[in-house]
Write a protein that holds these residues in place. Structure first.
Motif, short mmCIF file in Angstrom:
data_model
loop_
_atom_site.label_atom_id
_atom_site.label_comp_id
_atom_site.label_asym_id
_atom_site.label_seq_id
_atom_site.Cartn_x
_atom_site.Cartn_y
_atom_site.Cartn_z
N UNK A 77 0.84 -1.21 0.00
CA UNK A 77 0.00 0.00 0.00
C UNK A 77 0.87 1.26 0.00
N UNK A 78 1.92 1.24 0.81
CA UNK A 78 2.83 2.40 0.88
C UNK A 78 3.43 2.71 -0.50
N UNK A 79 3.79 1.64 -1.23
CA UNK A 79 4.37 1.84 -2.57
C UNK A 79 3.34 2.49 -3.50
N UNK A 80 2.11 2.00 -3.43
CA UNK A 80 1.06 2.56 -4.29
C UNK A 80 0.83 4.04 -3.95
N UNK A 81 0.81 4.35 -2.66
CA UNK A 81 0.58 5.74 -2.25
C UNK A 81 1.72 6.63 -2.72
N UNK A 82 2.96 6.14 -2.48
CA UNK A 82 4.14 6.93 -2.88
C UNK A 82 4.12 7.20 -4.38
N UNK A 83 3.68 6.21 -5.16
CA UNK A 83 3.62 6.35 -6.61
C UNK A 83 2.71 7.51 -7.04
N UNK A 84 1.74 7.83 -6.22
CA UNK A 84 0.83 8.93 -6.54
C UNK A 84 1.15 10.20 -5.74
N UNK A 164 -18.43 9.71 -0.04
CA UNK A 164 -17.88 9.35 -1.34
C UNK A 164 -16.88 8.21 -1.16
N UNK A 165 -17.15 7.08 -1.80
CA UNK A 165 -16.31 5.89 -1.62
C UNK A 165 -15.59 5.55 -2.92
N UNK A 166 -14.28 5.37 -2.85
CA UNK A 166 -13.51 4.92 -4.01
C UNK A 166 -13.18 3.44 -3.80
N UNK A 182 -1.70 -5.19 -11.33
CA UNK A 182 -1.79 -4.24 -12.46
C UNK A 182 -3.05 -3.38 -12.33
N UNK A 183 -4.15 -4.02 -11.95
CA UNK A 183 -5.42 -3.28 -11.83
C UNK A 183 -5.36 -2.29 -10.67
N UNK A 184 -4.77 -2.71 -9.57
CA UNK A 184 -4.64 -1.84 -8.40
C UNK A 184 -3.81 -0.60 -8.76
N UNK A 185 -2.76 -0.83 -9.51
CA UNK A 185 -1.91 0.28 -9.96
C UNK A 185 -2.74 1.28 -10.80
N UNK A 186 -3.53 0.74 -11.73
CA UNK A 186 -4.39 1.62 -12.56
C UNK A 186 -5.39 2.37 -11.69
N UNK A 187 -6.00 1.66 -10.74
CA UNK A 187 -6.98 2.31 -9.86
C UNK A 187 -6.34 3.44 -9.06
N UNK A 188 -5.12 3.20 -8.58
CA UNK A 188 -4.46 4.26 -7.80
C UNK A 188 -4.09 5.45 -8.68
N UNK A 194 -7.90 12.06 -9.28
CA UNK A 194 -9.11 12.55 -8.60
C UNK A 194 -8.75 13.47 -7.43
N UNK A 195 -7.76 13.04 -6.67
CA UNK A 195 -7.36 13.82 -5.49
C UNK A 195 -6.66 15.10 -5.92
N UNK A 196 -5.87 15.02 -6.99
CA UNK A 196 -5.19 16.24 -7.48
C UNK A 196 -6.25 17.25 -7.93
N UNK A 197 -7.29 16.76 -8.61
CA UNK A 197 -8.38 17.65 -9.06
C UNK A 197 -9.09 18.29 -7.87
N UNK A 198 -9.36 17.47 -6.85
CA UNK A 198 -10.13 18.03 -5.72
C UNK A 198 -9.27 19.01 -4.92
N UNK A 199 -7.92 18.81 -4.90
CA UNK A 199 -7.04 19.77 -4.22
C UNK A 199 -7.03 21.08 -5.01
N UNK A 200 -6.92 20.97 -6.36
CA UNK A 200 -6.93 22.18 -7.20
C UNK A 200 -8.19 23.01 -6.97
N UNK A 201 -9.35 22.29 -6.97
CA UNK A 201 -10.61 23.03 -6.92
C UNK A 201 -10.88 23.61 -5.52
#
Ligand code: URA
Length: 203
Positions: A77-84, A164-166, A182-188, A194-201
């Motif tokens: 999970x930490x790797x996936x988070x760091x990737x984003x 709101x649930x992801x 592979x799917x988890x990576x795409x989902x993240x 999504x999070x970048x958009x919500x931070x911008x707005x």
């Protein structure tokens, strides 16, 4: 009173309430899972977290440490988070049940119901995250209902009762199946955008 001062006081008050909940969780004997646990695992993160990550239940490492997602699934999970570029210490990370089920079995319906009503709902009310990331089928069904399936809903945001649930797969499953990794990576990647958009707005 100065409004910035009031906001800090509110935050202190909510943090204390969250810590009181954690104390209650550590002492909880409301279901059979307390009998075999070493440590209950309340979850961790700031009370003003905008994202909550919800897993299934503590595993062996979590039970030993009293902290969520510190074993192999947690490292993934930490790797996936760091990737984003998502900092773990800004999230609130917790589980549907706060005590490890014996031999890592799936939590039973009554255990899930008791723990959700007693603790998870109160954590959600206090933290009020913008997005709740559901890891795996148990978390998805617990929050979205018995017919929810991760294979249909992964990578999407589902509104329910003003929240709101992801939805995505559980990182433990990604350690066993390459296609889930592979799917988890795409989902993240979707979650990151999504999070970048919500931070911008919100700026
Ligand atoms: N799996 C979970 O669902 N939660 C943890 O905290 C660790 C592994």
């Amino acid at each position: 009173m100065d409004s910035a001062y009031m906001a800090i006081e509110d935050l202190k008050d909510s943090s204390e309430q969250l810590e009181n909940l954690a104390g209650g969780i550590r002492r909880c004997v409301a279901c059979r899972l307390h009998e075999s646990r070493r440590h209950a695992v309340p979850g961790e993160g700031p009370v003003n977290a905008e994202i909550m990550v919800l897993g299934e239940g503590p595993g062996g490492k979590e039970d030993a440490a009293g902290r969520p997602f510190v074993g192999p699934a947690g490292r993934y999970l930490d790797t996936l988070l760091r990737g984003q570029g998502i900092a773990r210490d800004r999230l609130f990370i917790t589980n549907c049940v706060k005590c490890r089920p014996p031999n890592n079995r799936t939590p039973r319906r009554d255990e899930l119901k008791t723990c959700t009503n007693l603790w998870l709902e109160r954590q959600l009310e206090l933290i009020s995250p913008k997005v709740i990331v559901l890891l795996g089928q148990v978390a998805a069904r617990q929050m979205l209902g018995d017919t929810a399936t991760v294979s249909d809903l992964h990578g999407t945001t589902q509104p329910r009762n003003g929240r709101s649930y992801f939805v995505t797969y559980h990182p433990a499953a990604a350690l066993r199946f390459d296609w889930i990794a592979a799917t988890l990576q795409e989902d993240f990647e979707i979650l990151g955008k999504l999070l970048a958009r919500s931070t911008d707005s919100s700026q």
